[in-house]
Design an enzyme around this catalytic site. Structure first.
Site, mmCIF file in Angstrom:
data_model
loop_
_atom_site.group_PDB
_atom_site.id
_atom_site.type_symbol
_atom_site.label_atom_id
_atom_site.label_comp_id
_atom_site.label_asym_id
_atom_site.label_seq_id
_atom_site.Cartn_x
_atom_site.Cartn_y
_atom_site.Cartn_z
ATOM 1 N N GLY A 1 -1.713 -1.256 -5.622
ATOM 2 C CA GLY A 1 -1.337 -2.646 -5.400
ATOM 3 C C GLY A 1 0.152 -2.877 -5.256
ATOM 4 O O GLY A 1 0.628 -4.006 -5.450
ATOM 5 N N MET B 1 -9.780 0.707 0.940
ATOM 6 C CA MET B 1 -10.215 2.011 1.438
ATOM 7 C C MET B 1 -11.656 2.016 1.963
ATOM 8 O O MET B 1 -12.313 3.053 1.955
ATOM 9 C CB MET B 1 -10.019 3.082 0.353
ATOM 10 C CG MET B 1 -8.559 3.274 -0.046
ATOM 11 S SD MET B 1 -7.430 3.475 1.371
ATOM 12 C CE MET B 1 -7.658 5.222 1.690
ATOM 13 N N ASN C 1 -3.714 -5.627 8.593
ATOM 14 C CA ASN C 1 -3.736 -4.393 7.808
ATOM 15 C C ASN C 1 -2.351 -3.752 7.864
ATOM 16 O O ASN C 1 -1.609 -3.953 8.822
ATOM 17 C CB ASN C 1 -4.774 -3.442 8.421
ATOM 18 C CG ASN C 1 -4.908 -2.133 7.664
ATOM 19 O OD1 ASN C 1 -4.915 -2.106 6.428
ATOM 20 N ND2 ASN C 1 -5.021 -1.037 8.401
ATOM 21 N N HIS D 1 -0.646 0.086 7.782
ATOM 22 C CA HIS D 1 -1.003 1.505 7.888
ATOM 23 C C HIS D 1 0.267 2.357 7.786
ATOM 24 O O HIS D 1 1.262 2.054 8.460
ATOM 25 C CB HIS D 1 -1.725 1.784 9.210
ATOM 26 C CG HIS D 1 -2.152 3.212 9.318
ATOM 27 N ND1 HIS D 1 -3.214 3.708 8.590
ATOM 28 C CD2 HIS D 1 -1.645 4.254 10.011
ATOM 29 C CE1 HIS D 1 -3.341 5.003 8.844
ATOM 30 N NE2 HIS D 1 -2.405 5.357 9.704
ATOM 31 N N GLU E 1 6.998 -0.231 4.034
ATOM 32 C CA GLU E 1 5.764 -1.034 3.958
ATOM 33 C C GLU E 1 6.018 -2.300 3.151
ATOM 34 O O GLU E 1 5.548 -3.386 3.510
ATOM 35 C CB GLU E 1 4.638 -0.239 3.285
ATOM 36 C CG GLU E 1 4.129 0.946 4.062
ATOM 37 C CD GLU E 1 2.965 1.631 3.346
ATOM 38 O OE1 GLU E 1 2.051 0.931 2.898
ATOM 39 O OE2 GLU E 1 2.981 2.866 3.230
HETATM 40 C C1 GRF Z 1 -0.295 2.183 1.398
HETATM 41 O O1 GRF Z 1 0.370 3.356 1.768
HETATM 42 C C2 GRF Z 1 -1.013 1.605 2.573
HETATM 43 O O2 GRF Z 1 -0.325 1.726 3.761
HETATM 44 C C3 GRF Z 1 -2.236 2.480 2.582
HETATM 45 O O3 GRF Z 1 -2.600 2.575 1.245
HETATM 46 C C4 GRF Z 1 -1.446 2.466 0.440
HETATM 47 C C5 GRF Z 1 -1.649 1.358 -0.524
HETATM 48 O O4 GRF Z 1 -0.677 1.360 -1.516
HETATM 49 N N1 GRF Z 1 -3.233 1.998 3.485
HETATM 50 P P1 GRF Z 1 -0.637 0.223 -2.601
HETATM 51 O O5 GRF Z 1 -2.013 0.124 -3.236
HETATM 52 O O6 GRF Z 1 -0.257 -1.059 -1.927
HETATM 53 O O7 GRF Z 1 0.381 0.663 -3.577
#
Ligand code: GRF
Length: 220
Positions: A7, A89, A106, A108, A173
């Site tokens: 998260g 997931m 989303n 990625h 991200e």
């Molecule tokens: C991130 O790297 C996202 O891009 C991928 O899963 C990870 C999630 O990380 N799809 P978090 O749960 O937000 O820390």
């Protein structure tokens, strides 16, 4: 928001809200398929509604029943403007995707269309690319394939292992996802086929600390 893991992307959005960077919207509910998801803990800590929706066994309706429960949890307090997937997931069915067309995004951890799937960072490292990054995109029926909103790039260094590379990407991200949410909430994302045109407006350059060596996209 839907999340399965730690998260930290949710946290980045909540922090951007607290700092006034995400100003036009707020996270109303966090839904996870995993009871132990850090995302649920982080939501509760901020007083955001947090709901665990466990997967449904095949005999009791399977994926479709699970998604119906996800929708119930998401819309319990009325229709939502935007649904964000951040490390959720599970592959969503066309039924779920159609319900939120144009308001489902989303994040990625690779430069799509390269390295879709569950381990974008490890796959990029294994392939030997010299540059990778992250992508935010609208979700369509194909996995990791919808119209791209923002992408940012970072170098892959000779001595990187997966963790070092994933950490560098994760910092990006944490900027790109909240920025994408804010652009959506400002009504600045215009879908034109596969292209997402970003209408003119404010910028976060100078408002957030740049990730070293990163290349940022227009619209940031
Ligand atoms: C991130 O790297 C996202 O891009 C991928 O899963 C990870 C999630 O990380 N799809 P978090 O749960 O937000 O820390």
């Amino acid at each position: 928001m839907l999340a399965s893991g730690r998260g930290t992307n949710l946290q980045a959005i909540l922090d951007a809200e607290a700092e006034g960077l995400v100003a036009r919207g707020s996270v109303e509910v966090v839904v996870s398929d995993r009871e132990d998801s850090g995302a649920l803990v982080r939501a509760r800590q901020r007083g955001v509604r947090a709901v665990h929706v466990p997967p449904v066994p095949k005999a009791e309706g399977g994926k479709r029943a699970h998604e119906a429960r996800l929708v119930e949890a998401i819309e319990a307090e009325g229709p939502v403007d935007l649904v964000v997937l951040a490390g959720f997931m599970r592959i969503l069915t066309p039924w779920f995707v159609a319900r939120y067309t144009g308001r489902l995004i989303n994040i990625h951890p690779a430069l799509l269309p390269a390295f879709p799937g569950a381990d974008g960072q490890g796959d990029a490292l294994g392939y030997g690319v010299k540059v990778t990054g992250c992508t935010t995109h609208f979700v369509d029926e194909e996995v990791d394939a919808g119209p791209i909103v923002l992408q940012a790039a970072v170098p892959v260094h000779e001595d990187d292992d997966r963790d070092a590379l994933a950490g560098r990407i994760l910092r990006l991200e944490h900027q790109l996802l909240p920025r994408t949410v804010e652009l959506f909430c400002q009504d600045r994302l215009a879908l034109d086929g596969r292209h997402v045109r970003i209408r003119p407006g404010d910028s976060w350059h100078g408002r957030v600390e740049r990730v070293p060596e990163a290349l940022y996209p227009d619209g940031f």
